[in-house]
Design an enzyme around this catalytic site. Sequence first.
Site, PDB file in Angstrom:
ATOM      1  N   LYS A 121      36.244  66.752   9.497  1.00  0.00           N
ATOM      2  CA  LYS A 121      36.571  65.873  10.671  1.00  0.00           C
ATOM      3  C   LYS A 121      35.211  65.315  11.150  1.00  0.00           C
ATOM      4  CE  LYS A 121      40.892  67.574  12.118  1.00  0.00           C
ATOM      5  NZ  LYS A 121      41.707  68.322  13.092  1.00  0.00           N
ATOM      6  N   LYS A 203      44.900  66.513  -0.063  1.00  0.00           N
ATOM      7  CA  LYS A 203      45.787  67.066   0.625  1.00  0.00           C
ATOM      8  C   LYS A 203      46.922  65.978   1.379  1.00  0.00           C
ATOM      9  CE  LYS A 203      45.367  68.693   4.942  1.00  0.00           C
ATOM     10  NZ  LYS A 203      44.905  69.476   6.051  1.00  0.00           N
ATOM     11  N   LYS A 206      48.975  63.487   7.613  1.00  0.00           N
ATOM     12  CA  LYS A 206      49.452  62.567   8.520  1.00  0.00           C
ATOM     13  C   LYS A 206      48.670  61.591   8.951  1.00  0.00           C
ATOM     14  CE  LYS A 206      50.600  66.024  11.728  1.00  0.00           C
ATOM     15  NZ  LYS A 206      51.389  66.912  12.535  1.00  0.00           N
TER      16      LYS A 206
HETATM   17  P1  TYM Z   1      47.920  71.440  11.181  1.00  0.00           P
HETATM   18  O1  TYM Z   1      48.588  71.139  12.600  1.00  0.00           O
HETATM   19  O2  TYM Z   1      46.928  70.633  10.685  1.00  0.00           O
HETATM   20  O3  TYM Z   1      49.227  71.975  10.270  1.00  0.00           O
HETATM   21  C1  TYM Z   1      50.208  72.933  10.760  1.00  0.00           C
HETATM   22  C2  TYM Z   1      50.565  73.863   9.404  1.00  0.00           C
HETATM   23  O4  TYM Z   1      50.927  73.101   7.939  1.00  0.00           O
HETATM   24  C3  TYM Z   1      50.061  73.464   7.207  1.00  0.00           C
HETATM   25  N1  TYM Z   1      49.818  72.139   6.298  1.00  0.00           N
HETATM   26  C4  TYM Z   1      49.973  72.236   5.049  1.00  0.00           C
HETATM   27  N2  TYM Z   1      50.741  73.261   4.186  1.00  0.00           N
HETATM   28  C5  TYM Z   1      50.572  72.794   2.788  1.00  0.00           C
HETATM   29  N3  TYM Z   1      50.221  71.618   2.383  1.00  0.00           N
HETATM   30  C6  TYM Z   1      49.726  70.595   3.214  1.00  0.00           C
HETATM   31  N4  TYM Z   1      49.557  69.158   2.831  1.00  0.00           N
HETATM   32  C7  TYM Z   1      49.667  70.726   4.607  1.00  0.00           C
HETATM   33  N5  TYM Z   1      49.220  70.342   5.707  1.00  0.00           N
HETATM   34  C8  TYM Z   1      49.334  71.077   6.753  1.00  0.00           C
HETATM   35  C9  TYM Z   1      48.678  73.810   7.651  1.00  0.00           C
HETATM   36  O5  TYM Z   1      48.078  74.910   6.964  1.00  0.00           O
HETATM   37  C10 TYM Z   1      49.320  74.650   9.097  1.00  0.00           C
HETATM   38  O6  TYM Z   1      49.721  76.140   8.658  1.00  0.00           O
HETATM   39  N6  TYM Z   1      44.667  74.657  13.496  1.00  0.00           N
HETATM   40  C11 TYM Z   1      46.172  74.609  13.162  1.00  0.00           C
HETATM   41  C12 TYM Z   1      47.207  74.690  13.812  1.00  0.00           C
HETATM   42  C13 TYM Z   1      46.910  76.200  14.923  1.00  0.00           C
HETATM   43  C14 TYM Z   1      47.132  77.210  14.411  1.00  0.00           C
HETATM   44  C15 TYM Z   1      46.859  78.180  15.365  1.00  0.00           C
HETATM   45  C16 TYM Z   1      47.739  77.853  13.034  1.00  0.00           C
HETATM   46  C17 TYM Z   1      46.218  76.205  16.065  1.00  0.00           C
HETATM   47  N7  TYM Z   1      46.184  77.522  16.357  1.00  0.00           N
HETATM   48  C18 TYM Z   1      47.032  79.746  15.261  1.00  0.00           C
HETATM   49  C19 TYM Z   1      47.665  79.059  13.071  1.00  0.00           C
HETATM   50  C20 TYM Z   1      47.733  80.198  14.177  1.00  0.00           C
HETATM   51  C21 TYM Z   1      46.272  73.227  12.389  1.00  0.00           C
HETATM   52  O7  TYM Z   1      45.736  72.167  12.788  1.00  0.00           O
HETATM   53  O8  TYM Z   1      47.598  72.822  11.537  1.00  0.00           O
END
Ligand code: TYM
Length: 339
Positions: A121, A203, A206
């Site tokens: 990032k 990956k 969005k």
């Molecule tokens: P975020 O918002 O980027 O993504 C949300 C969830 O989706 C999963 N994910 C994917 N899984 C498979 N293939 C993909 N292409 C893909 N893109 C996203 C992510 O692994 C995630 O589980 N930091 C986290 C949000 C967060 C969080 C937490 C998660 C904040 N606090 C506490 C668990 C526990 C994030 O940015 O996910």
Amino acid sequence: MSELNFSKDKKLILSLIQPTGNSFTLGNYIGAISNWDKLQSEYNCVYGIADLHAITVRQDPAELRKNSLRAYASMLACGIDPQRSVAFFQSHNKCHAELSWVLGCSTQFGELSRMTQFKDKSAKHADNINAGLFTYPVLMAADILAYNADLVPIGIDQKQHLELARNIAQRFNQKYGDFFTLPEPYIPKTGEKVMSLQDPAKKMSKSDENPNACIFILDDKDTVIRKFKRAVTDSEAEVRYAEGKGGINNLMTIYSCFTGKNYSEIESEFSGRGYGDFKLAVGETVADRLEPIRNEFNRLINDKAYLKECYTEGAQRAQSITQRTISKVYHKVGFVDAR
Ligand code: TYM
């Protein structure tokens, strides 16, 4: 407020998702949210919209507010039941930020510097490498530890952050006595990393600039089918899961997640048929699964009063769990008790 109906015998599941963009991706759905839904019957679940995390990259305030509400409605449309589970906005529970501060004071610069998401990032947003982006994983650890979560359903890209959360918890426990539960990741065997439809080495995300790279869960049927038709494959014409066939492997994974078929069943189903047939089948299967979600989203997003009722209650329930954690942590680290 209705009582928190959590059973004492059940383990606690927690996961959050960022509200960036207009809608969740198919990667979010397969890697995380579809599992959140399934886990509700067996566990006490806490699910939230990570709006505090979202401002680690620049946001337009009006857009963020709109997208956060859309994300909350999407979460419910994907099956998260606000009666059974806690469904809330991260910013509505102050305990996350409070615990994050305490945990940050024992997290080392070196360990945060090793986080691959921070490196990615900061390369992408070179003009805004802010302190929040750097301490982002500490806030995520606080999200998890504040509830003493046992299991965290995530895609593979969040595994490193979860490992850091475990290390932070362990360090705290060593210094102050056993207190935090060590969280385990819950990562699906199939679909742990859904790849871009335009570049199977990347990956699905969005923030991809190519609109055909990513399926959004609110895309209509024609759009879903069109994007799958344009998916990058290879010069063979055989539906087969194999090294060097990243595009086809990704489509097979998606199809497998939605049909429950394994790879050899999919290979037999499409044996002797071209990629065109296969892509259409994947597109139709995905579009059919997403249609009821889109319809439910459209209903919910027009019922702002209901959404408000749900997230207000979600915040109260979330606070009722975490306030005790914070009071104990403050006492353990040596603050004078407030009462
Ligand atoms: P975020 O918002 O980027 O993504 C949300 C969830 O989706 C999963 N994910 C994917 N899984 C498979 N293939 C993909 N292409 C893909 N893109 C996203 C992510 O692994 C995630 O589980 N930091 C986290 C949000 C967060 C969080 C937490 C998660 C904040 N606090 C506490 C668990 C526990 C994030 O940015 O996910």
